[in-house]
Design a protein around this motif. Structure first.
Motif, short mmCIF file in Angstrom:
data_model
loop_
_atom_site.label_atom_id
_atom_site.label_comp_id
_atom_site.label_asym_id
_atom_site.label_seq_id
_atom_site.Cartn_x
_atom_site.Cartn_y
_atom_site.Cartn_z
N ILE A 53 0.83 -1.21 0.00
CA ILE A 53 0.00 0.00 0.00
C ILE A 53 0.87 1.26 0.00
N PHE A 67 -5.95 6.37 7.37
CA PHE A 67 -6.04 6.07 8.81
C PHE A 67 -4.74 5.56 9.40
N CYS A 80 -10.09 -4.55 -9.44
CA CYS A 80 -10.59 -5.17 -8.21
C CYS A 80 -11.90 -4.48 -7.83
N MET A 137 -14.57 -4.01 -4.98
CA MET A 137 -14.68 -4.21 -3.53
C MET A 137 -16.09 -3.90 -3.05
N1 PMM Z 1 -8.88 -0.76 2.24
C1 PMM Z 1 -8.51 0.54 2.19
C2 PMM Z 1 -8.30 1.19 0.96
N2 PMM Z 1 -8.44 0.52 -0.20
N3 PMM Z 1 -8.91 -1.48 -1.34
C3 PMM Z 1 -9.28 -2.76 -1.33
N4 PMM Z 1 -9.42 -3.43 -2.49
N5 PMM Z 1 -9.51 -3.43 -0.17
C4 PMM Z 1 -9.40 -2.83 1.04
O1 PMM Z 1 -9.65 -3.48 2.06
C5 PMM Z 1 -9.02 -1.44 1.06
C6 PMM Z 1 -8.79 -0.80 -0.18
C7 PMM Z 1 -8.34 1.29 3.47
O2 PMM Z 1 -7.05 1.09 3.98
P1 PMM Z 1 -5.86 2.19 3.83
O3 PMM Z 1 -6.43 3.53 4.22
O4 PMM Z 1 -4.80 1.75 4.76
O5 PMM Z 1 -5.38 2.20 2.42
#
Ligand code: PMM
Length: 353
Positions: A95, A103, A213, A215
């Motif tokens: 990430i 967060f 993807c 979600m």
């Molecule tokens: N969670 C976050 C952001 N993007 N994308 C997918 N596909 N799945 C997730 O669980 C997801 C995401 C939030 O987490 P972050 O703020 O640490 O990026």
């Protein structure tokens, strides 16, 4: 990871492939062939190869050939010109949030230079794929205008690809315009936490021939954690993702390029998240690889008592290891790549023992 790369034979290729496979090959220039790497030795030999590699026959569209020859026990994912099989281990998506307010890592990589440096570190630690986002989706987060989001992510994608030309990059966005510009800059996957909430999104993905993807989220980041409710969370999430897959396919997206994600923490209580984790196999019926994003999420802190996201490393890797050991995740989206790779090594050693 088994990778299949399809290409037309160019001058120099026959000698290179013959060296790799240790035997003469009949490869006319211009023939369509598929080089498969990452095979176990037995399968490579069965396919006429050596070591971990084999060159497969010509004359048919490569993806169909691969699908047929490597009858999958896990779903396949078409990613750029490659076909990825997940038998070996889940892929690790690192990430990179180029945001002031995510967060967990908000404000830590919110300049182009810092984001690229962080991405390079994640690659060194073993990330297979980088997810670059310019808008926080934390509960209560406010939307960012498309131009601002592009100004955050596009220079990072371009700069990173200049340094690592083959890097696999997804853009974490729910805006079609941002996706379009990120794909033009070299990203090859759209990670859309709204599963095509923007009516233009599917068309953008289809026209670019990109992967995506999809979600699940109940509500929007601003409101999603206020009072999430389901009668049957697993069935409702699976049905919603199935409907999103169909919408994407109807809009012209290649089904083999789609992943699904249950969206842990996105409009879900602790009980909902645990129920989903316990029944991820229900999503297998959708036939798409499963991406799981548990990393540092607050439901983990609710169990362990770790209030700070950065204190949720052990909880995150434990969650991922369980999902991997049960073969219920094909791609894991994580902040902590090195620890994740170690946890996956154990989980996958156990599952294949
Ligand atoms: N969670 C976050 C952001 N993007 N994308 C997918 N596909 N799945 C997730 O669980 C997801 C995401 C939030 O987490 P972050 O703020 O640490 O990026």
């Amino acid at each position: 990871m088994i990778l299949a790369r399809s290409f037309r034979v160019q001058p120099g290729d026959p000698a290179r492939l013959e060296r790799r496979l240790g035997r003469p090959l009949d490869l006319p220039l211009g023939a369509q062939v598929v080089l498969v790497t990452g095979l176990d030795e037995g399968l490579a030999r069965t396919l006429g190869g050596q070591g971990d590699a084999a060159v497969l026959a010509q004359g048919q569209p490569a993806p169909e050939l691969i699908d047929r020859l490597l009858t999958p026990s896990a779903p396949l994912l078409h990613l750029r010109g490659d076909v990825v099989r997940f038998d070996d281990r889940p892929l690790v998506m690192g990430i990179v949030n180029v945001t002031p307010d995510s967060f967990s890592d908000g404000g830590r990589h919110d300049t182009t230079g810092a984001a690229i440096a962080h991405a390079l570190t994640l690659l060194e630690e073993g990330a297979d794929w980088l997810d670059i986002g310019g808008e926080s989706t934390r509960p209560g987060a406010a939307p960012v205008p498309a131009d601002e989001e592009c100004a955050r992510v596009v220079p990072v994608i371009e700069g990173l690809l200049r340094r690592v030309p083959g890097a696999i990059i997804s853009v974490d966005t729910s805006k079609a315009e941002v996706a379009r510009r990120a794909l033009a800059a070299g990203a090859c996957v759209v990670n859309d936490v709204t599963a095509l909430g923007d009516p233009e999104m599917a068309g953008v993905i289809a026209r670019a021939g990109a992967s995506a993807c999809l979600m699940h989220m109940q509500g929007t980041p601003r409101t999603m954690q206020q009072d999430p409710r389901y009668d049957d969370v697993v069935a409702e999430v699976a049905n919603a993702l199935g409907a999103s897959l169909e919408r994407a396919v109807v809009a012209g997206v290649d089904r083999r390029r789609l992943l699904v994600d249950p969206g842990l923490g996105f409009g879900k209580t602790l009980a909902h998240n645990l129920e989903l984790l316990r029944h991820l196999d229900a999503l297998r019926a959708l036939g798409a690889p499963i991406l799981l994003g548990a990393s540092r999420k607050s439901f983990l802190g609710a169990i362990t008592g770790a209030r700070e996201p950065s204190q949720r490393l052990v909880a995150s890797t434990a969650t991922i290891a369980i999902a991997a050991a049960l073969r219920q995740a094909d791609v894991v989206r994580v902040h902590d790549v090195k620890a994740t790779r170690e946890a996956l090594a154990i989980a996958c050693a156990v599952r294949s023992a």
